[in-house]
Design a protein around this motif. Structure first.
Motif, PDB file in Angstrom:
ATOM      1  N   THR A  63       0.764  -1.112   0.029  1.00 54.07           N
ATOM      2  CA  THR A  63      -0.182  -0.029  -0.082  1.00 54.07           C
ATOM      3  C   THR A  63       0.800   1.472   0.056  1.00 54.07           C
ATOM      4  O   THR A  63       0.143   2.406  -0.257  1.00 54.07           O
ATOM      5  CB  THR A  63      -0.682   0.012   1.139  1.00 54.07           C
ATOM      6  OG1 THR A  63      -0.192  -0.123   2.412  1.00 54.07           O
ATOM      7  CG2 THR A  63      -1.954  -0.948   1.023  1.00 54.07           C
ATOM      8  N   GLY A 119       1.644   0.596  -4.907  1.00 51.03           N
ATOM      9  CA  GLY A 119       0.225   0.873  -4.259  1.00 51.03           C
ATOM     10  C   GLY A 119       0.376   2.317  -3.370  1.00 51.03           C
ATOM     11  O   GLY A 119      -0.674   3.020  -3.023  1.00 51.03           O
ATOM     12  N   ARG A 126      -3.150   2.850  -6.733  1.00 51.87           N
ATOM     13  CA  ARG A 126      -4.457   2.608  -5.990  1.00 51.87           C
ATOM     14  C   ARG A 126      -5.696   2.436  -7.140  1.00 51.87           C
ATOM     15  O   ARG A 126      -6.556   1.638  -6.484  1.00 51.87           O
ATOM     16  CB  ARG A 126      -4.559   3.863  -5.144  1.00 51.87           C
ATOM     17  CG  ARG A 126      -3.573   3.772  -4.193  1.00 51.87           C
ATOM     18  CD  ARG A 126      -3.544   4.911  -3.313  1.00 51.87           C
ATOM     19  NE  ARG A 126      -2.262   4.726  -2.296  1.00 51.87           N
ATOM     20  CZ  ARG A 126      -2.105   5.368  -1.106  1.00 51.87           C
ATOM     21  NH1 ARG A 126      -2.825   6.315  -0.878  1.00 51.87           N
ATOM     22  NH2 ARG A 126      -1.107   5.209  -0.169  1.00 51.87           N
ATOM     23  N   MET A 155      -5.607  -1.137  -7.897  1.00 52.69           N
ATOM     24  CA  MET A 155      -6.207  -1.926  -6.696  1.00 52.69           C
ATOM     25  C   MET A 155      -7.623  -1.974  -7.018  1.00 52.69           C
ATOM     26  O   MET A 155      -8.584  -2.978  -6.824  1.00 52.69           O
ATOM     27  CB  MET A 155      -6.055  -1.184  -5.406  1.00 52.69           C
ATOM     28  CG  MET A 155      -4.528  -1.420  -4.834  1.00 52.69           C
ATOM     29  SD  MET A 155      -4.593  -0.701  -3.175  1.00 52.69           S
ATOM     30  CE  MET A 155      -2.790  -0.345  -3.155  1.00 52.69           C
ATOM     31  N   VAL A 166      -6.455   2.800   2.726  1.00 53.99           N
ATOM     32  CA  VAL A 166      -5.901   2.848   1.410  1.00 53.99           C
ATOM     33  C   VAL A 166      -6.759   1.922   0.664  1.00 53.99           C
ATOM     34  O   VAL A 166      -7.129   2.316  -0.449  1.00 53.99           O
ATOM     35  CB  VAL A 166      -4.423   2.727   1.311  1.00 53.99           C
ATOM     36  CG1 VAL A 166      -4.117   2.310  -0.124  1.00 53.99           C
ATOM     37  CG2 VAL A 166      -3.794   3.867   1.862  1.00 53.99           C
ATOM     38  N   ILE A 167      -6.866   0.599   1.059  1.00 51.37           N
ATOM     39  CA  ILE A 167      -7.559  -0.395   0.210  1.00 51.37           C
ATOM     40  C   ILE A 167      -9.030   0.031   0.283  1.00 51.37           C
ATOM     41  O   ILE A 167      -9.628  -0.293  -0.644  1.00 51.37           O
ATOM     42  CB  ILE A 167      -7.194  -1.843   0.684  1.00 51.37           C
ATOM     43  CG1 ILE A 167      -5.848  -2.130   0.631  1.00 51.37           C
ATOM     44  CG2 ILE A 167      -8.033  -2.980   0.135  1.00 51.37           C
ATOM     45  CD1 ILE A 167      -5.098  -3.534   1.209  1.00 51.37           C
ATOM     46  N   ALA A 189      -9.699   2.649  -2.515  1.00 46.38           N
ATOM     47  CA  ALA A 189      -9.526   2.243  -3.730  1.00 46.38           C
ATOM     48  C   ALA A 189     -10.839   1.185  -4.167  1.00 46.38           C
ATOM     49  O   ALA A 189     -10.964   1.038  -5.195  1.00 46.38           O
ATOM     50  CB  ALA A 189      -8.126   1.370  -3.721  1.00 46.38           C
ATOM     51  N   THR A 190     -11.203   0.215  -3.094  1.00 45.82           N
ATOM     52  CA  THR A 190     -11.839  -0.923  -3.570  1.00 45.82           C
ATOM     53  C   THR A 190     -13.346  -0.655  -3.085  1.00 45.82           C
ATOM     54  O   THR A 190     -14.241  -1.280  -3.637  1.00 45.82           O
ATOM     55  CB  THR A 190     -11.414  -2.104  -3.198  1.00 45.82           C
ATOM     56  OG1 THR A 190     -11.616  -2.197  -1.809  1.00 45.82           O
ATOM     57  CG2 THR A 190      -9.994  -2.465  -3.464  1.00 45.82           C
TER      58      THR A 190
END
Length: 193
Positions: free
Chosen positions: A84, A90, A96, A99, A139-140, A143-144
């Motif tokens: 990340t 990442g 990102r 991702m 962060v994830i 992004a998702t």
């Protein structure tokens, strides 16, 4: 996305690349040659560490394309354990976006490295590890749209303390049960590509 993992055989990147290349060279079998017997269900989980890459010739997206479209079994899904904060992955806006694309294609995105370089989670203080994992989860999630559930620490290195931190943050440790020694270089390493 909640996942329940039945008994799988885990493969790491060192074994997956040759398998993907073999799948790419296979031909489709005409339906007239297929047996009417149902094929046995073979289940295994493909996992990839160290992405996403932002290189021009993007290996992360190339793997996704091969999983999505091949002559043997289109639409294969995998788990990608991402870095990340990597400055060429990442930790960048492009990384990102990738991702998010992994997630949109139906892949699972989990936490791998939480610092700009691979750092053994055991070497980080509990306070820093906790803070960095919270940031990685955010962060994830940004992004998702989903909070990650899984972590695979760099070098496969963990101990009781790091496991306690993972559990406190609702992260499940998912390790490979095969060692392909991918990412571990003993001596000279080179490539013509």
């Amino acid at each position: 996305m909640k996942l329940v993992f039945p008994k799988f055989q885990y493969l790491s990147l060192g074994l997956v690349v040759p398998i993907v290349l073999m799948l790419a060279s296979c031909r489709s079998v005409p339906s007239s040659e297929l047996s009417s017997e149902p094929a046995p269900t073979i289940r295994f989980l493909l996992t990839f560490d160290d992405g996403p890459s932002i290189r021009a010739n993007n290996p992360t997206l190339a793997i996704c394309a091969q999983l999505a479209s091949n002559d043997v079994q289109p639409g294969i899904k995998a788990a990608f354990f991402v870095q990340t904060e990597h400055p060429r992955g990442g930790g960048t806006p492009r990384g990102r976006v990738i991702m998010g694309e992994l997630h949109r294609q139906g892949h699972v995105v989990g936490i791998h490295s939480i610092t700009p370089r691979h750092v053994d989670h055991r070497s980080l203080s509990t306070k820093y590890l906790t803070h960095a994992l919270i940031e990685a989860k955010e962060v994830i999630r940004a992004a998702t749209g989903e909070v990650p559930e899984f972590v695979r620490p760099p070098f496969g290195a963990f101990d009781e303390r790091t496991q306690e931190v993972y559990a406190a943050l609702d992260l499940r440790l998912l390790m490979a049960d095969m060692r392909a020694r991918d990412g571990i270089i003993y001596g000279y390493n080179g490539s013509f590509s």
